[in-house]
Design a protein around this motif. Structure first.
Motif, PDB file in Angstrom:
ATOM      1  N   ASN A  82      -0.257 -13.044  -3.948  1.00  0.00           N
ATOM      2  CA  ASN A  82      -0.196 -13.388  -5.367  1.00  0.00           C
ATOM      3  C   ASN A  82      -1.399 -14.680  -5.511  1.00  0.00           C
ATOM      4  N   ARG A  83      -2.043 -14.846  -4.385  1.00  0.00           N
ATOM      5  CA  ARG A  83      -3.427 -15.834  -4.309  1.00  0.00           C
ATOM      6  C   ARG A  83      -4.349 -15.188  -5.046  1.00  0.00           C
ATOM      7  N   SER A  84      -5.163 -15.856  -5.981  1.00  0.00           N
ATOM      8  CA  SER A  84      -6.438 -15.369  -6.559  1.00  0.00           C
ATOM      9  C   SER A  84      -7.640 -15.231  -5.212  1.00  0.00           C
ATOM     10  N   TYR A  85      -8.541 -14.214  -5.791  1.00  0.00           N
ATOM     11  CA  TYR A  85      -9.567 -14.006  -4.671  1.00  0.00           C
ATOM     12  C   TYR A  85     -10.147 -15.273  -4.192  1.00  0.00           C
ATOM     13  N   ASP A  86     -10.430 -16.310  -5.095  1.00  0.00           N
ATOM     14  CA  ASP A  86     -11.009 -17.598  -4.902  1.00  0.00           C
ATOM     15  C   ASP A  86     -10.199 -18.275  -3.670  1.00  0.00           C
ATOM     16  N   GLU A  87      -8.843 -18.152  -3.661  1.00  0.00           N
ATOM     17  CA  GLU A  87      -7.937 -18.607  -2.843  1.00  0.00           C
ATOM     18  C   GLU A  87      -7.733 -17.920  -1.532  1.00  0.00           C
ATOM     19  N   GLY A  88      -8.483 -16.816  -1.281  1.00  0.00           N
ATOM     20  CA  GLY A  88      -8.409 -15.936  -0.265  1.00  0.00           C
ATOM     21  C   GLY A  88      -7.652 -14.573  -0.420  1.00  0.00           C
ATOM     22  N   GLY A  89      -7.126 -14.547  -1.742  1.00  0.00           N
ATOM     23  CA  GLY A  89      -6.305 -13.552  -2.052  1.00  0.00           C
ATOM     24  C   GLY A  89      -6.954 -12.309  -1.753  1.00  0.00           C
ATOM     25  N   LYS A  90      -6.157 -11.082  -1.206  1.00  0.00           N
ATOM     26  CA  LYS A  90      -6.814  -9.786  -0.714  1.00  0.00           C
ATOM     27  C   LYS A  90      -6.089  -8.789  -1.534  1.00  0.00           C
ATOM     28  N   CYS A  91      -6.596  -7.314  -1.432  1.00  0.00           N
ATOM     29  CA  CYS A  91      -5.901  -6.381  -2.158  1.00  0.00           C
ATOM     30  C   CYS A  91      -5.038  -5.610  -0.997  1.00  0.00           C
ATOM     31  N   ALA A  92      -4.158  -4.626  -1.326  1.00  0.00           N
ATOM     32  CA  ALA A  92      -3.245  -3.898  -0.772  1.00  0.00           C
ATOM     33  C   ALA A  92      -4.378  -2.620  -0.258  1.00  0.00           C
ATOM     34  N   TYR A  93      -3.970  -2.079   1.038  1.00  0.00           N
ATOM     35  CA  TYR A  93      -4.727  -1.029   1.615  1.00  0.00           C
ATOM     36  C   TYR A  93      -3.742  -0.114   2.322  1.00  0.00           C
ATOM     37  N   VAL A  94      -3.766   1.215   2.373  1.00  0.00           N
ATOM     38  CA  VAL A  94      -3.118   2.041   2.832  1.00  0.00           C
ATOM     39  C   VAL A  94      -3.916   3.142   3.650  1.00  0.00           C
ATOM     40  N   LYS A  95      -3.809   3.407   4.874  1.00  0.00           N
ATOM     41  CA  LYS A  95      -4.452   4.562   5.655  1.00  0.00           C
ATOM     42  C   LYS A  95      -3.506   5.360   6.398  1.00  0.00           C
ATOM     43  N   PHE A  96      -3.829   6.753   6.287  1.00  0.00           N
ATOM     44  CA  PHE A  96      -3.042   7.853   6.927  1.00  0.00           C
ATOM     45  C   PHE A  96      -4.069   8.585   7.716  1.00  0.00           C
ATOM     46  N   GLN A  97      -3.482   8.705   8.969  1.00  0.00           N
ATOM     47  CA  GLN A  97      -4.161   9.505  10.203  1.00  0.00           C
ATOM     48  C   GLN A  97      -3.164  10.741  10.314  1.00  0.00           C
ATOM     49  N   ALA A  98      -3.958  11.931  10.484  1.00  0.00           N
ATOM     50  CA  ALA A  98      -2.991  13.077  11.252  1.00  0.00           C
ATOM     51  C   ALA A  98      -3.551  13.581  12.483  1.00  0.00           C
ATOM     52  N   GLU A  99      -2.572  13.923  13.294  1.00  0.00           N
ATOM     53  CA  GLU A  99      -2.933  14.417  14.512  1.00  0.00           C
ATOM     54  C   GLU A  99      -2.881  15.937  14.295  1.00  0.00           C
ATOM     55  N   ASP A 100      -4.131  16.586  14.964  1.00  0.00           N
ATOM     56  CA  ASP A 100      -3.912  18.138  14.877  1.00  0.00           C
ATOM     57  C   ASP A 100      -3.228  18.631  16.006  1.00  0.00           C
ATOM     58  N   PHE A 101      -3.226  20.101  16.094  1.00  0.00           N
ATOM     59  CA  PHE A 101      -2.543  20.654  17.339  1.00  0.00           C
ATOM     60  C   PHE A 101      -3.230  20.642  18.747  1.00  0.00           C
ATOM     61  N   ASP A 102      -4.601  20.029  18.759  1.00  0.00           N
ATOM     62  CA  ASP A 102      -5.381  19.606  19.623  1.00  0.00           C
ATOM     63  C   ASP A 102      -5.487  18.101  20.134  1.00  0.00           C
ATOM     64  N   ASN A 103      -4.641  17.426  19.426  1.00  0.00           N
ATOM     65  CA  ASN A 103      -4.252  16.320  19.793  1.00  0.00           C
ATOM     66  C   ASN A 103      -5.259  15.435  19.390  1.00  0.00           C
ATOM     67  N   ASP A 104      -6.118  15.445  18.532  1.00  0.00           N
ATOM     68  CA  ASP A 104      -7.380  14.631  17.706  1.00  0.00           C
ATOM     69  C   ASP A 104      -6.687  14.109  16.707  1.00  0.00           C
ATOM     70  N   TRP A 105      -6.856  12.755  16.622  1.00  0.00           N
ATOM     71  CA  TRP A 105      -6.680  12.108  15.279  1.00  0.00           C
ATOM     72  C   TRP A 105      -7.644  11.933  14.296  1.00  0.00           C
ATOM     73  N   SER A 106      -7.305  12.061  13.062  1.00  0.00           N
ATOM     74  CA  SER A 106      -8.568  11.748  12.102  1.00  0.00           C
ATOM     75  C   SER A 106      -7.898  11.103  10.847  1.00  0.00           C
ATOM     76  N   THR A 107      -8.721  10.225  10.319  1.00  0.00           N
ATOM     77  CA  THR A 107      -8.235   9.702   8.912  1.00  0.00           C
ATOM     78  C   THR A 107      -8.278  10.809   7.875  1.00  0.00           C
ATOM     79  N   VAL A 108      -7.005  10.786   7.047  1.00  0.00           N
ATOM     80  CA  VAL A 108      -6.821  11.846   6.137  1.00  0.00           C
ATOM     81  C   VAL A 108      -6.899  11.186   4.889  1.00  0.00           C
ATOM     82  N   TYR A 109      -6.633  10.237   4.661  1.00  0.00           N
ATOM     83  CA  TYR A 109      -6.449   9.444   3.298  1.00  0.00           C
ATOM     84  C   TYR A 109      -6.473   8.114   3.444  1.00  0.00           C
TER      85      TYR A 109
END
Length: 159
Positions: A82-109
Motif C-alpha cells: 500500500n505504499r506509494s512509489y515515492d515511499e518505496g512501494g513496489k508492484c507484484a510479480y510472479v514467475k513460473f519455471q518448467a522443467e523438461d524431461f531432460d531436467n532443464d529449467w526454463s522460465t515459461v511465464y
C-alpha cells in the motif's frame, strides 16, 4: 388485457431464448480452455517476502503419451503493497519455471501487476513439462528490479 398477455408471452419467450443460449455459451468458453483431466489441483497462496504480493490459482495437465503433455495454469496476482512509489512501494510479480524431461529449467511465464489493493488474472499453457514451479516477488514499477522474492513452490511434478 390482450396487451398484458402479449407482454407476458414475450417475456417468457425472451427468458427461454436466453436459457437456451447459455449452455452453448458455456461450451464455447470451455472450448477455448481444453479439458485437462490427468492431473489438476489448486496452488497457493504463495507470497513475496513480507507478504506484499500474493498469487494463487489452478493447474491442470493432460498427457498425450508417456512424455508429451500440456499444462494449463490460471491464477490471480495481488499487489498488497500500500505504499506509494515515492515511499518505496513496489508492484507484484510472479514467475513460473518448467522443467523438461531432460531436467532443464526454463522460465515459461512472468506477470507484473501494479494496482494496490487489486489483482490481475492471468493464464498460460506450456508443453512437455516434468515439473512446474512458481515464485512470487516484488518489482519496481519500471519492471527492471525484481526483488523480495518468496521461495519456489512446486505446483506440479510428473513423479
Amino acid at each position: 388485457m390482450f396487451k398484458k398477455i402479449a407482454t407476458g408471452f414475450l417475456a417468457v419467450a425472451a427468458t427461454s431464448a436466453l436459457a437456451l443460449s447459455l449452455p452453448s455459451a458455456a461450451s464455447a468458453s470451455t472450448a477455448s480452455h481444453p479439458s485437462y483431466d490427468d492431473y489438476s489441483d489448486y496452488w497457493g497462496p504463495d507470497y513475496a517476502q513480507y507478504h506484499l504480493a500474493k498469487a494463487q490459482g489452478y493447474v491442470s495437465v493432460s498427457y498425450d503419451d508417456d512424455e508429451s503433455n500440456s499444462a494449463y495454469v490460471r491464477g490471480r496476482l495481488w499487489d498488497l503493497d500500500n505504499r506509494s512509489y515515492d515511499e518505496g512501494g513496489k508492484c507484484a510479480y510472479v514467475k513460473f519455471q518448467a522443467e523438461d524431461f531432460d531436467n532443464d529449467w526454463s522460465t515459461v511465464y512472468t506477470k507484473k501487476y501494479c494496482g494496490y489493493p487489486g489483482y490481475k488474472k492471468f493464464s498460460f499453457s506450456t508443453d512437455d513439462v516434468y515439473s512446474l514451479r512458481v515464485k512470487v516477488c516484488q518489482v519496481s514499477p519500471s519492471g527492471y528490479y525484481v526483488n523480495k522474492c518468496g521461495p519456489w513452490d512446486e505446483i506440479y511434478s510428473a513423479e
